[in-house]
Design a protein around this motif. Structure first.
Motif, PDB file in Angstrom:
ATOM      1  N   PHE B 107      55.476   9.442  -9.984  1.00 54.44           N
ATOM      2  CA  PHE B 107      54.952   8.437  -9.046  1.00 54.44           C
ATOM      3  C   PHE B 107      56.085   7.583  -8.471  1.00 54.44           C
ATOM      4  CE2 PHE B 107      50.900   9.399 -11.219  1.00 54.44           C
ATOM      5  CZ  PHE B 107      50.163   9.692 -10.098  1.00 54.44           C
ATOM      6  N   ARG B 109      58.967   8.710  -7.619  1.00 55.95           N
ATOM      7  CA  ARG B 109      59.492   9.488  -6.482  1.00 55.95           C
ATOM      8  C   ARG B 109      58.573   9.381  -5.269  1.00 55.95           C
ATOM      9  NH1 ARG B 109      61.086  13.195 -10.731  1.00 55.95           N
ATOM     10  NH2 ARG B 109      63.330  12.972 -10.960  1.00 55.95           N
ATOM     11  N   MET B 110      57.288   9.231  -5.533  1.00 61.39           N
ATOM     12  CA  MET B 110      56.358   9.078  -4.401  1.00 61.39           C
ATOM     13  C   MET B 110      56.563   7.735  -3.689  1.00 61.39           C
ATOM     14  SD  MET B 110      54.557  11.770  -4.062  1.00 61.39           S
ATOM     15  CE  MET B 110      56.040  12.632  -4.500  1.00 61.39           C
ATOM     16  N   TYR B 111      57.230   6.809  -4.382  1.00 60.70           N
ATOM     17  CA  TYR B 111      57.564   5.535  -3.740  1.00 60.70           C
ATOM     18  C   TYR B 111      59.008   5.542  -3.240  1.00 60.70           C
ATOM     19  CZ  TYR B 111      53.148   3.339  -4.827  1.00 60.70           C
ATOM     20  OH  TYR B 111      51.807   3.023  -4.842  1.00 60.70           O
ATOM     21  N   GLY B 112      59.582   6.732  -3.158  1.00 61.09           N
ATOM     22  CA  GLY B 112      60.899   6.883  -2.564  1.00 61.09           C
ATOM     23  C   GLY B 112      62.050   6.611  -3.500  1.00 61.09           C
ATOM     24  N   MET B 113      61.757   6.431  -4.785  1.00 60.62           N
ATOM     25  CA  MET B 113      62.853   6.173  -5.720  1.00 60.62           C
ATOM     26  C   MET B 113      63.471   7.475  -6.202  1.00 60.62           C
ATOM     27  SD  MET B 113      61.664   3.067  -8.124  1.00 60.62           S
ATOM     28  CE  MET B 113      59.956   3.444  -8.267  1.00 60.62           C
TER      29      MET B 113
END
Lengths: 448, 334
Positions: B107, B109-113
């Protein structure tokens, strides 16, 4: 793109961590195809029709005593007008398939006459032909009969592609058979002439009459038909294409492996798309939608994972069936041939079609249960149409099934035929259209 | 005037039923949530809380109206708005076959981290939720309370400015509940996060909130601090009479309203249905009255005269439950 790949990776991880799913999707088609191959491979099973095997013939034979025995091969494989000296004989090399239809050697093969042996071998290596039959220049000279000249052993080279072991074996078998027939014909001619000479010696009156008949043209012997397979009065057991196929478990593995792989890839496509419903139910889909990730990325990522899973499933089955087929065949047998680029394209097309069908189901169904039931019924219907259950419906009906188009492409590749353009168009179009329609339906009801 | 974190104007959602009729789930809500506050949205099940929040968080498209988070429109600038928002859904929304760490990383990564930032944030969240020792275990092997903590951790991972928590204490044991409430307070105290909290438990709203909005039938019927809302019902006490399985005739209600000074509202709640094996619950007669303790003897007398046996009596000081009762004529638990 990174988010799409992350979602696809997660899908693959979850799919391949599910041991039961992997067992069903990978082991089941392999087991079913192998069992059918072993169960029916000993004979009594349904025959597999092999047609249009691409063959190159190179006749370098310069002939002897006004005879060119190499032309016998050419005439056997090619229509008479293409041959150099066609014998005026009835239908050549006719064989009968078990369904009662008649097939000539020209139907069974798609032969081409070439001039250059090296070029023919190169074309075989490139996968253009299953085998090349190369008749040496001294072939007629070695096997022809003349007084005070013994008949020597002649040999014909069959240069085969190892990737098409079954069809290459068929060509080798036919070539051997024709060679036997020529040898028989040669012996028959020699024996006939010897007996005529002997009789002329013992009955001078017959000798004089025979000489007169020869000179005025009333005796015109034509021995050509003696060299044509199946027309000789002397029986030689010829192994037909159908005979070879029906006793080969490996050939049945090609047939059922292709249709089972297609059948189970539909289930993989369906299973992957069902995960959309599961995610919706467990709340993770909502969580993804709330994140700063476009919906299209989410759907492409999820279905991309399914597409990759289907592709990996088919690649696994290709490798596994090749291993099993090689064991059954007693030698290396690339189950769907060795034209890897075309096999790869077919696998991608089949995986896309399976994913597209799953997407459509996901778009149409309101609940996971509804989706599963409809998908399973549809898959079974397509499998029945496409011949996955061991019986083949008329081709016109089978063409409605994506399984037919995929399995047919794999079988053609197994037979060394590379003309699967139509199959690929159907598979890719099927996948793209169904995916688009399914996506539209799914997005339409994506208010979660 | 404090900075506004969430601005909602005329937000509405209408669903169309299969028969073609329409249901108005949310009917034009206006709302401002300020930066750094804990705002609780209170209301019974089906009041429209979740639908409202779903529209604010971009999960549902509104039929009318608009919502912004940090100045970004959720409909036209959804990606920017969503980056500011962390969500803790009511149900556990995790991948059960992935570990706690894998869930957080996914999740995140889904926020661009990614990279070190992701690993650092995951470690922080695992510390914050006290799950470091179990980080590599599959979530499906966790207890309910631990799953809740991972669920909360996912919502906090990208350090959002606004955290939406949808009834996070539903179905959890008292110890886990206390832990969650402490976490919410720490988010405001330590991280200066804005928290949008929905609940139907007025005790939680009363303990946590800077301000409370009461939603009923898709409308915001009251909005303010707990003190401001309680003032709306004045000094009314809430008298709760447990009366077994008996019902209350209209004549008793009329007498209570006419004869007892200070009685403003009377609400009767029949016992909830049981499955046959359970001991039946009590009917409750709830009465809002000024100086309730003084009025109690007269109330008991009138009820007794109607041959209704009183099993027990509770007197409660003014609270949000009383506010809701006065505003809607029914109890929050209905």
């Amino acid at each position: 793109m990174r988010k799409i790949w992350t979602i696809a990776q997660k899908e693959l991880y979850i799919i391949f961590r599910d041991r039961n799913l992997v067992l069903v999707m990978m082991a089941a088609p392999l087991t079913v195809a192998t069992l059918i191959g072993l169960a029916f491979g000993g004979g009594g099973g349904s025959d597999i029709s092999i047609r249009d095997i691409p063959v190159a013939i190179v006749n370098l034979d310069t002939g002897a005593n006004e005879q060119n025995y190499g032309a016998v091969y050419v005439n056997a494989f090619l229509p008479p007008e293409s041959g150099t000296s066609a014998p005026a004989c009835p239908t050549a090399a006719a064989t009968t398939t078990e369904d009662g239809s008649s097939a000539t050697l020209q139907d069974l093969t798609n032969a081409v006459l070439l001039d250059d042996a090296a070029a023919a071998r190169a074309a075989v290596d490139a996968g253009e032909y299953t085998a090349a039959i190369i008749i040496p220049a001294d072939f007629s000279a070695r096997i022809s009969y003349a007084q005070n000249k013994p008949i020597e052993a002649g040999s014909v080279e069959v240069y085969a592609n190892g990737g098409h072991a079954i069809t290459a074996g068929v060509i080798r078998s036919i070539t051997e058979s024709i060679g036997s027939q020529i040898a028989t014909g040669t012996i028959t001619v020699a024996a006939t002439i010897d007996s005529l000479i002997e009789r002329a010696r013992s009955h001078p009156a017959f000798g004089l009459a025979f000489l007169a008949a020869s000179q005025n043209g009333s005796f015109q012997p034509d021995f050509a038909c003696a060299f044509v397979p199946n027309l000789s009065g002397i029986g030689i057991e010829q192994q037909t294409v159908e005979g070879r196929s029906s006793t080969s478990p490996a050939a049945l593995l090609v047939f059922f492996g292709a249709s089972q792989a297609m059948f189970f890839s539909l289930f993989m496509g369906q299973e992957g798309v069902n995960s959309l419903f599961i995610e919706r139910r467990q709340g993770t889909l909502q969580r993804l939608i709330i994140s700063p990730t476009p919906r299209l990325y989410i759907l492409i990522g999820k279905l991309g994972g399914t597409f990759i899973a289907c592709t990996l499933q088919l690649v696994f089955l290709f490798i596994a069936l090749t291993l099993v087929g090689s064991i059954l065949n007693g030698g290396l047998l690339f189950i769907w041939g060795n034209n890897l680029p075309m096999i790869g394209l077919t696998i991608l097309g089949a995986a896309l079609a399976a994913t597209g069908l799953g997407t459509l189901m996901a778009g149409l169904a309101r609940t996971p249960e509804q989706g599963q039931i409809i998908s399973q019924l549809l898959n079974i219907g397509l499998a029945a149409l496409g011949g996955s259950f061991g019986f083949q419906l008329p081709e016109a009906a089978s063409r409605f099934s994506v399984i037919y188009w995929g399995a047919d492409a794999f079988r053609k590749l197994a037979a060394g035929q590379n003309d699967i353009t139509l199959n690929l168009i159907v598979l890719f179009a099927h996948g793209i259209i169904l995916f688009t329609v399914g996506f539209w339906f799914f997005n339409r009801r994506a208010d979660i | 005037m404090p900075d506004v974190m969430v601005e909602v104007r005329g937000l509405a959602k209408t669903y169309r039923r299969a028969d073609g009729s329409e249901v108005q789930a949310v009917r034009g809500i206006d709302l401002d949530i300020y930066k750094g506050e804990i705002f609780s949205m209170l209301g019974p099940n089906g009041a429209g809380k979740t639908t409202t929040i779903s529209m604010i968080s971009g999960l549902l498209a509104p039929t009318a109206g608009r919502a912004t988070i940090g100045g970004f429109s959720i409909t036209t600038q959804g990606m920017q708005a969503k980056k500011l928002l962390g969500v803790v859904p009511q149900e556990i929304a995790l991948y059960p076959t992935l570990s706690a760490r894998q869930n957080l990383e996914f999740f995140g990564r889904m926020y661009g981290m990614g990279g070190r930032e992701l690993q650092k944030n995951v470690d922080e969240v695992l510390d914050f939720t006290d799950l470091k020792e179990r980080q590599k275990d599959r979530v499906e092997t966790f207890s309910g309370g631990m799953k809740r903590r991972v669920n909360i951790g996912v919502g906090l991972l990208h350090k959002p400015q606004l955290v939406y928590m949808d009834e996070p204490t539903v179905g959890v044991d008292p110890q886990s509940r206390r832990r969650i409430l402490d976490t919410v307070i720490r988010l405001r105290e330590e991280r200066q996060m804005t928290v949008l909290y929905t609940t139907h438990l007025m005790e939680e709203a009363q303990e946590l909130s800077n301000r409370v909005g009461i939603v009923d039938h898709g409308q915001m019927i009251a909005l303010g601090t707990v003190g401001e809302l309680i003032q709306k019902v004045g000094e009314d006490d809430r008298l709760i009479l447990n009366i077994g399985e008996q019902s209350v005739p209209d004549s008793v209600r009329t007498r209570l309203l006419q004869e007892v000074p200070g009685v403003s509202t009377i609400e009767f709640a029949p016992p909830p249905p049981t499955n046959g094996n359970e001991h039946p619950a009590n009917s409750q007669l709830t009465i809002l009255a000024q100086r309730g303790r003084r009025a109690l003897p007269v109330i008991i007398q009138i009820v007794n005269e109607a041959r209704i046996d009183i099993l027990s009596v509770e007197v409660r000081e003014p609270d949000l439950e009383a506010v809701f009762l006065q505003l809607t004529g029914r109890a929050l638990r209905d």
